[in-house]
Design a protein around this motif. Sequence first.
Motif, PDB file in Angstrom:
ATOM      1  N   GLY A   1       0.829  -1.189   0.000  1.00  0.00           N
ATOM      2  CA  GLY A   1       0.000   0.000   0.000  1.00  0.00           C
ATOM      3  C   GLY A   1       0.861   1.236   0.000  1.00  0.00           C
ATOM      4  N   LEU A   2       0.310   2.363  -0.386  1.00  0.00           N
ATOM      5  CA  LEU A   2       1.065   3.604  -0.417  1.00  0.00           C
ATOM      6  C   LEU A   2       1.569   3.924   0.969  1.00  0.00           C
ATOM      7  CD1 LEU A   2      -1.255   5.592  -2.783  1.00  0.00           C
ATOM      8  CD2 LEU A   2       1.086   4.869  -3.256  1.00  0.00           C
ATOM      9  N   GLY A   3       2.815   4.445   0.987  1.00  0.00           N
ATOM     10  CA  GLY A   3       3.427   4.737   2.269  1.00  0.00           C
ATOM     11  C   GLY A   3       4.013   3.513   2.918  1.00  0.00           C
ATOM     12  N   GLY A   4       3.939   2.383   2.225  1.00  0.00           N
ATOM     13  CA  GLY A   4       4.558   1.184   2.754  1.00  0.00           C
ATOM     14  C   GLY A   4       3.660   0.354   3.639  1.00  0.00           C
ATOM     15  N   GLU A   5       2.414   0.750   3.870  1.00  0.00           N
ATOM     16  CA  GLU A   5       1.537  -0.079   4.684  1.00  0.00           C
ATOM     17  C   GLU A   5       1.172  -1.332   3.908  1.00  0.00           C
ATOM     18  OE1 GLU A   5       0.859   0.400   7.687  1.00  0.00           O
ATOM     19  OE2 GLU A   5       1.551   2.436   7.970  1.00  0.00           O
ATOM     20  N   ALA A   6       1.400  -2.456   4.507  1.00  0.00           N
ATOM     21  CA  ALA A   6       1.194  -3.716   3.804  1.00  0.00           C
ATOM     22  C   ALA A   6      -0.270  -3.908   3.470  1.00  0.00           C
ATOM     23  CB  ALA A   6       1.691  -4.880   4.668  1.00  0.00           C
TER      24      ALA A   6
ATOM     25  N   TRP B   1       3.029  12.714   0.510  1.00  0.00           N
ATOM     26  CA  TRP B   1       2.429  13.360  -0.658  1.00  0.00           C
ATOM     27  C   TRP B   1       1.059  12.753  -0.975  1.00  0.00           C
ATOM     28  CZ3 TRP B   1       6.577  14.587  -4.941  1.00  0.00           C
ATOM     29  CH2 TRP B   1       7.494  15.504  -4.416  1.00  0.00           C
ATOM     30  N   HIS B   2       0.982  11.434  -0.866  1.00  0.00           N
ATOM     31  CA  HIS B   2      -0.292  10.764  -1.137  1.00  0.00           C
ATOM     32  C   HIS B   2      -1.358  11.184  -0.123  1.00  0.00           C
ATOM     33  CE1 HIS B   2      -3.075   7.331  -0.313  1.00  0.00           C
ATOM     34  NE2 HIS B   2      -3.276   7.475  -1.607  1.00  0.00           N
ATOM     35  N   THR B   3      -0.941  11.338   1.142  1.00  0.00           N
ATOM     36  CA  THR B   3      -1.872  11.742   2.191  1.00  0.00           C
ATOM     37  C   THR B   3      -2.408  13.148   1.943  1.00  0.00           C
ATOM     38  OG1 THR B   3      -0.698  10.343   3.790  1.00  0.00           O
ATOM     39  CG2 THR B   3      -2.166  12.045   4.678  1.00  0.00           C
ATOM     40  N   LEU B   4      -1.545  14.036   1.431  1.00  0.00           N
ATOM     41  CA  LEU B   4      -1.950  15.422   1.191  1.00  0.00           C
ATOM     42  C   LEU B   4      -2.959  15.537   0.046  1.00  0.00           C
ATOM     43  CD1 LEU B   4       1.476  17.271   1.579  1.00  0.00           C
ATOM     44  CD2 LEU B   4      -0.467  17.324   3.167  1.00  0.00           C
ATOM     45  N   ASP B   5      -2.803  14.687  -0.986  1.00  0.00           N
ATOM     46  CA  ASP B   5      -3.692  14.796  -2.151  1.00  0.00           C
ATOM     47  C   ASP B   5      -4.003  13.412  -2.712  1.00  0.00           C
ATOM     48  OD1 ASP B   5      -5.207  15.827  -4.175  1.00  0.00           O
ATOM     49  OD2 ASP B   5      -3.513  16.460  -5.412  1.00  0.00           O
ATOM     50  N   PRO B   6      -4.767  12.594  -1.969  1.00  0.00           N
ATOM     51  CA  PRO B   6      -5.035  11.222  -2.403  1.00  0.00           C
ATOM     52  C   PRO B   6      -5.875  11.137  -3.680  1.00  0.00           C
ATOM     53  CG  PRO B   6      -6.390  11.775  -0.498  1.00  0.00           C
ATOM     54  CD  PRO B   6      -5.423  12.905  -0.682  1.00  0.00           C
ATOM     55  N   ALA B   7      -6.696  12.149  -3.926  1.00  0.00           N
ATOM     56  CA  ALA B   7      -7.590  12.091  -5.081  1.00  0.00           C
ATOM     57  C   ALA B   7      -6.838  12.120  -6.404  1.00  0.00           C
ATOM     58  CB  ALA B   7      -8.595  13.252  -5.022  1.00  0.00           C
ATOM     59  N   HIS B   8      -5.699  12.806  -6.433  1.00  0.00           N
ATOM     60  CA  HIS B   8      -4.955  12.948  -7.681  1.00  0.00           C
ATOM     61  C   HIS B   8      -3.717  12.054  -7.731  1.00  0.00           C
ATOM     62  CE1 HIS B   8      -7.278  16.743  -7.432  1.00  0.00           C
ATOM     63  NE2 HIS B   8      -7.338  16.624  -8.747  1.00  0.00           N
ATOM     64  N   TRP B   9      -3.614  11.120  -6.766  1.00  0.00           N
ATOM     65  CA  TRP B   9      -2.448  10.243  -6.771  1.00  0.00           C
ATOM     66  C   TRP B   9      -2.600   9.166  -7.846  1.00  0.00           C
ATOM     67  CZ3 TRP B   9       2.160  10.891  -4.842  1.00  0.00           C
ATOM     68  CH2 TRP B   9       3.058   9.818  -4.884  1.00  0.00           C
ATOM     69  N   PRO B  10      -1.543   8.914  -8.635  1.00  0.00           N
ATOM     70  CA  PRO B  10      -1.645   7.900  -9.701  1.00  0.00           C
ATOM     71  C   PRO B  10      -1.769   6.493  -9.132  1.00  0.00           C
ATOM     72  CG  PRO B  10       0.616   8.698  -9.491  1.00  0.00           C
ATOM     73  CD  PRO B  10      -0.231   9.584  -8.622  1.00  0.00           C
TER      74      PRO B  10
END
Length: 477
Positions: free
Chosen positions: A32-37, A342-351
């Motif tokens: 998962g993003l940020g390394g969360e399994a 970065w993903h936490t700040l703007d999850p809607a636009h993360w690829p």
Amino acid sequence: MDSVVERRGSYDQGQPLLGDDSEAGSDEDKLGLGGEAKAEHHHHKSKISSWTNTSLIMCANLMGAGVLALPAVMKDVGWIPGLGLIALLAFGAVYSGILITRIWMLADQRKFPAEKYGDLGRFAYGETGKRVVNSVTYFYITVVTVVFHLAAAESMQTVFYDVGGNLCLWQYSALTIIIVLPFAQIRSLQNVSLLAIIGSVTIIGTVLIAVARLLQGGPLEGAHTVLINTSRKDIRPKVNSLVLIVFSYCGQAIFTELISSMQKPKDFPKAVWSSTLTMMGSYILIASVGYACLGALAIAPVTDALPEDFWAQIANVLLFGHVLVAYIIELNILTKGMIHAWHTLDPAHWPTGRSKAAKIRRRVMWGLSTCILIGGSFLLSNTVSFFSELLAFAGATGGIATTYIFPCLFIIKVDQGISNGERRLCKTIIVVAIIFSVVCLFNTVLDIMQKWKDIGPPFMCMSCDYKKANNLTPGVC
């Protein structure tokens, strides 16, 4: 350095310290993003067969460039305090490891999954505890990464002094960016344990060459040693010497993952004892030989004090290899943390997804993150171009907390059967550790400011000729 690979794969990045049977690919493709399994696992992590294998991995991860600062520590305090503290803090590190084992066993009995150091914080104090542990650890990694950038630049400066001319340290620091940046684009570090062992072999080779070369050359002229350094003019270095020794035994943040990776977790204390005593013997060797041969001329890293010859260059090549491996792995951890932020700040636009466009965008974001981190390391390492002071800063801000404060806080919270005597001991350790950490941090800042005044301001040239002319090194550079 402490150890130079000690913090790898243990900060909720989802990257195991030990190799597993997972498929090759980027961590973001499997995690998962940020390394969360992710919840669904398609592989089973291999278990360590014995405590002796765990001990080897611990030695490979904990023994780092911090060991090269120990002769300078001896210079500040003398024979008796120096060797005494190396031995005393070794047993302190053993106690810390035993506490972490007990906390993990309690979590396991209560069916609480604890595979990373932050999980122990969550087990004891909930999500707040986890956030605090991770915040301290990330800051710690960041400072150590700056140390690696500086150490890489200094080792290259010594290696290429003859052919590169009298170049400034910041120029070698810029060259370090060019060398490290391509390696930093490796997103998957499946063989971290192998890299750690490579890093360990190179630092052991560096230490052995340094010891052999110093013994061969004998004591330098004016290499005066004392049983106890009672000079009042070195009060601040004396205080910071202790945190440098603490830093040499740091590595507790990987213990939780190692325990959970063992077939017999209850045997982990055996690995703690054997690895710590091995390190203590190595530290006493380099500290004793370095101080006996260099005396008041001892500097950190000790490789900068070696006579100008072929072996000095080999030692610095090995040191560069060690630092490069450590630098790459620390950058990998920090980059994952930045990607997660970065993903936490703007999850809607993360690829997301596996499309070619999404993968390209993720690679671009990874590349941009590594550029920011390496650029920051370049700026900070040339703002504070002092090896010992940076090590002390790392130890004061994160090393003491992860080694002593957190384990004692956790065991008091979760172990209802702890004796009153041990409870008082842990509370004493917490108070003393916090006070000492604050004092060391204050002293280190003062030392840095004083060195800016005495040696030179940020981004000064700091060439080999300048170091020799100002008696900053008795060796090559």
